[in-house]
Every structure is written in C-alpha cells, then in structure tokens.
Write a protein that holds these residues in place. Structure first.
Motif, PDB file in Angstrom:
ATOM      1  N   ASN A  48       0.828  -1.210   0.000  1.00  0.00           N
ATOM      2  CA  ASN A  48       0.000   0.000   0.000  1.00  0.00           C
ATOM      3  C   ASN A  48       0.861   1.259   0.000  1.00  0.00           C
ATOM      4  N   TYR A  49       1.883   1.258   0.836  1.00  0.00           N
ATOM      5  CA  TYR A  49       2.778   2.415   0.914  1.00  0.00           C
ATOM      6  C   TYR A  49       3.477   2.653  -0.429  1.00  0.00           C
ATOM      7  N   LEU A  50       4.032   1.602  -1.015  1.00  0.00           N
ATOM      8  CA  LEU A  50       4.788   1.757  -2.258  1.00  0.00           C
ATOM      9  C   LEU A  50       3.878   2.061  -3.445  1.00  0.00           C
ATOM     10  N   LEU A  51       2.651   1.589  -3.408  1.00  0.00           N
ATOM     11  CA  LEU A  51       1.686   1.974  -4.443  1.00  0.00           C
ATOM     12  C   LEU A  51       1.384   3.467  -4.330  1.00  0.00           C
ATOM     13  N   THR A  52       1.266   3.968  -3.112  1.00  0.00           N
ATOM     14  CA  THR A  52       1.034   5.401  -2.891  1.00  0.00           C
ATOM     15  C   THR A  52       2.226   6.220  -3.380  1.00  0.00           C
ATOM     16  N   VAL A  53       3.430   5.774  -3.080  1.00  0.00           N
ATOM     17  CA  VAL A  53       4.632   6.476  -3.549  1.00  0.00           C
ATOM     18  C   VAL A  53       4.648   6.530  -5.072  1.00  0.00           C
ATOM     19  N   ASN A  54       4.342   5.408  -5.707  1.00  0.00           N
ATOM     20  CA  ASN A  54       4.330   5.382  -7.173  1.00  0.00           C
ATOM     21  C   ASN A  54       3.233   6.273  -7.746  1.00  0.00           C
ATOM     22  N   LEU A  57       4.544   9.752  -7.599  1.00  0.00           N
ATOM     23  CA  LEU A  57       5.568  10.019  -8.617  1.00  0.00           C
ATOM     24  C   LEU A  57       4.946  10.176 -10.002  1.00  0.00           C
ATOM     25  N   VAL A  58       3.967   9.358 -10.324  1.00  0.00           N
ATOM     26  CA  VAL A  58       3.296   9.485 -11.628  1.00  0.00           C
ATOM     27  C   VAL A  58       2.543  10.815 -11.695  1.00  0.00           C
ATOM     28  N   THR A  59       1.892  11.195 -10.612  1.00  0.00           N
ATOM     29  CA  THR A  59       1.192  12.482 -10.561  1.00  0.00           C
ATOM     30  C   THR A  59       2.182  13.642 -10.693  1.00  0.00           C
ATOM     31  N   LEU A  60       3.292  13.538  -9.976  1.00  0.00           N
ATOM     32  CA  LEU A  60       4.325  14.570 -10.059  1.00  0.00           C
ATOM     33  C   LEU A  60       4.837  14.693 -11.485  1.00  0.00           C
ATOM     34  N   TYR A  61       5.077  13.572 -12.126  1.00  0.00           N
ATOM     35  CA  TYR A  61       5.534  13.594 -13.515  1.00  0.00           C
ATOM     36  C   TYR A  61       4.503  14.307 -14.390  1.00  0.00           C
ATOM     37  N   GLY A  62       3.239  13.982 -14.193  1.00  0.00           N
ATOM     38  CA  GLY A  62       2.177  14.630 -14.977  1.00  0.00           C
ATOM     39  C   GLY A  62       2.156  16.137 -14.782  1.00  0.00           C
ATOM     40  N   LEU A  63       2.343  16.576 -13.544  1.00  0.00           N
ATOM     41  CA  LEU A  63       2.381  18.013 -13.270  1.00  0.00           C
ATOM     42  C   LEU A  63       3.602  18.668 -13.915  1.00  0.00           C
ATOM     43  N   LEU A  64       4.748  18.013 -13.837  1.00  0.00           N
ATOM     44  CA  LEU A  64       5.975  18.573 -14.411  1.00  0.00           C
ATOM     45  C   LEU A  64       5.928  18.561 -15.938  1.00  0.00           C
ATOM     46  N   ALA A  65       5.395  17.478 -16.509  1.00  0.00           N
ATOM     47  CA  ALA A  65       5.342  17.373 -17.965  1.00  0.00           C
ATOM     48  C   ALA A  65       4.346  18.372 -18.552  1.00  0.00           C
ATOM     49  N   ILE A  82      11.657   4.100 -11.107  1.00  0.00           N
ATOM     50  CA  ILE A  82      12.236   2.790 -11.427  1.00  0.00           C
ATOM     51  C   ILE A  82      12.929   2.216 -10.194  1.00  0.00           C
ATOM     52  N   LEU A  83      13.683   3.047  -9.493  1.00  0.00           N
ATOM     53  CA  LEU A  83      14.374   2.579  -8.281  1.00  0.00           C
ATOM     54  C   LEU A  83      13.379   2.143  -7.201  1.00  0.00           C
ATOM     55  N   VAL A  84      12.327   2.920  -7.009  1.00  0.00           N
ATOM     56  CA  VAL A  84      11.298   2.569  -6.024  1.00  0.00           C
ATOM     57  C   VAL A  84      10.623   1.253  -6.422  1.00  0.00           C
ATOM     58  N   SER A  85      10.298   1.117  -7.690  1.00  0.00           N
ATOM     59  CA  SER A  85       9.597  -0.080  -8.161  1.00  0.00           C
ATOM     60  C   SER A  85      10.467  -1.332  -8.077  1.00  0.00           C
ATOM     61  N   LEU A  86      11.746  -1.204  -8.396  1.00  0.00           N
ATOM     62  CA  LEU A  86      12.642  -2.361  -8.268  1.00  0.00           C
ATOM     63  C   LEU A  86      12.820  -2.754  -6.797  1.00  0.00           C
ATOM     64  N   THR A  87      12.865  -1.768  -5.926  1.00  0.00           N
ATOM     65  CA  THR A  87      12.934  -2.039  -4.488  1.00  0.00           C
ATOM     66  C   THR A  87      11.654  -2.734  -4.032  1.00  0.00           C
ATOM     67  N   TRP A  88      10.529  -2.254  -4.526  1.00  0.00           N
ATOM     68  CA  TRP A  88       9.228  -2.845  -4.205  1.00  0.00           C
ATOM     69  C   TRP A  88       9.200  -4.313  -4.628  1.00  0.00           C
ATOM     70  N   VAL A 143       2.907  -5.871 -10.482  1.00  0.00           N
ATOM     71  CA  VAL A 143       2.582  -4.444 -10.318  1.00  0.00           C
ATOM     72  C   VAL A 143       3.833  -3.569 -10.372  1.00  0.00           C
ATOM     73  N   PRO A 144       4.886  -3.841  -9.584  1.00  0.00           N
ATOM     74  CA  PRO A 144       6.075  -2.984  -9.701  1.00  0.00           C
ATOM     75  C   PRO A 144       6.741  -3.088 -11.075  1.00  0.00           C
ATOM     76  N   LEU A 145       6.655  -4.250 -11.711  1.00  0.00           N
ATOM     77  CA  LEU A 145       7.243  -4.382 -13.051  1.00  0.00           C
ATOM     78  C   LEU A 145       6.478  -3.555 -14.082  1.00  0.00           C
ATOM     79  N   ILE A 146       5.176  -3.469 -13.916  1.00  0.00           N
ATOM     80  CA  ILE A 146       4.374  -2.610 -14.800  1.00  0.00           C
ATOM     81  C   ILE A 146       4.748  -1.149 -14.581  1.00  0.00           C
ATOM     82  N   PHE A 147       4.970  -0.778 -13.316  1.00  0.00           N
ATOM     83  CA  PHE A 147       5.419   0.594 -13.046  1.00  0.00           C
ATOM     84  C   PHE A 147       6.793   0.856 -13.661  1.00  0.00           C
TER      85      PHE A 147
END
Length: 164
Positions: A48-54, A57-65, A82-88, A143-147
């Motif tokens: 749950n925590y790592l899904l929230t982090v991801n 990050l996706v939302t942040l990317y959308g705002l920055l892009a 990628i680092l968070v997802s591989l750790t996950w 799930v982390p591999l899809i991320f």
C-alpha cells in the motif's frame, strides 16, 4: 533427513519436558502461525505504501510534464520511480521467501499436531499450481514491473521533450 529436521525443531518430549509439553507446543504453534500472518500484514502495508509512492511520482511527472517549462525532472522522476519499483519488487520477493520458510516450519510442526490443516490446505490448493488457487505473490510481483515499464516510457518521452 526428515527425522533430523524434526529433531532440530522438536527438542523435547513429554518424558523430557513434562506433562505441559503438548500444551506448550500448541501455544508455540499458535504464536508461530500468528507471526506468519503478521508477515503477510506487513507485506500488504508495504504494498500500500509503495503503491502510494508510485501514484505520487506518476502524478508529479504529470504536473511537471504539463508545465510550460522544460525540466530535467521529467527524466529524474522516472529514474526515481524505477528505483522505487525495483525495491518494491525485491520487498515482495523477500516477504514471499520469508513466508515460504515460515510455512515449511508450520508444516513440520503440524507433524506433531492432531491435524495438519495448513499442509492439507496446501495439498488441496495443488501447492499453488492448480486452477483453483494462484498465490497472491505471483500476481502482485507484476505491479512494480508494470510501473518500471511505465517509468521507462515516461523517461524516454521526458528525455525527448527535454532535448527538443
């Protein structure tokens, strides 16, 4: 080999430990099963925590892009993702490995119990290879591999956008 493993696990008998041996064995069994359940609970919390982090990050990317200013963050955020997802992914694998060992011990303890419920359940589930049951870990590892794939695509698009 199996007798040796049981001897390492069960170090006493009623004769060497006393009349409370069976009651104490049952109590230890209950505590150990509870510890296996807690590992599963921690795995769910980590997911749950790592899904929230991801999601962040996706939302942040959308705002920055979407910003009119080109920024290296559109490349750095996917790298962090990628680092968070591989750790996950590694955390999921670690929890799976720990629970595998815990359930092996539970199966061995059940050899000293009147009923081997977990061993029987695992037999009925065809050891996770049957049509009726697929271990959650086999699914949740995707799930982390899809991320990771998503972040790779976002990183490529961010790099192209940043360079143009």
């Amino acid at each position: 080999m199996a007798d040796e493993a049981i001897h390492q696990l069960i170090r006493h008998t009623t004769e060497t430990h006393g009349e409370s041996f069976r009651a104490q064995l049952l109590e230890q069994y209950k505590l150990y099963v509870e510890s296996a359940e807690k590992v599963s609970e921690r795995r769910v919390s980590a997911n749950n925590y790592l899904l929230t982090v991801n999601a962040f990050l996706v939302t942040l990317y959308g705002l920055l892009a979407g910003s009119p200013y080109k920024s290296s963050w559109t490349v750095l955020v996917p790298i962090a993702g990628i680092l968070v997802s591989l750790t996950w992914y590694r955390i999921i694998t670690s929890y799976r490995d720990l629970n595998t060992v815990k359930f092996q011990v539970i199966h061995e303890l059940e050899q000293e119990m009147p009923a081997a419920l977990y061993a029987y359940e695992w037999l009925k589930a065809e050891e996770g290879r049957g049509k009726g049951y697929h271990p959650l870990t086999h699914l949740e590892r995707w799930v982390p591999l899809i991320f990771v794939l998503l972040y790779l695509l976002l990183g490529v698009f961010g790099a192209i956008d940043f360079l143009t």
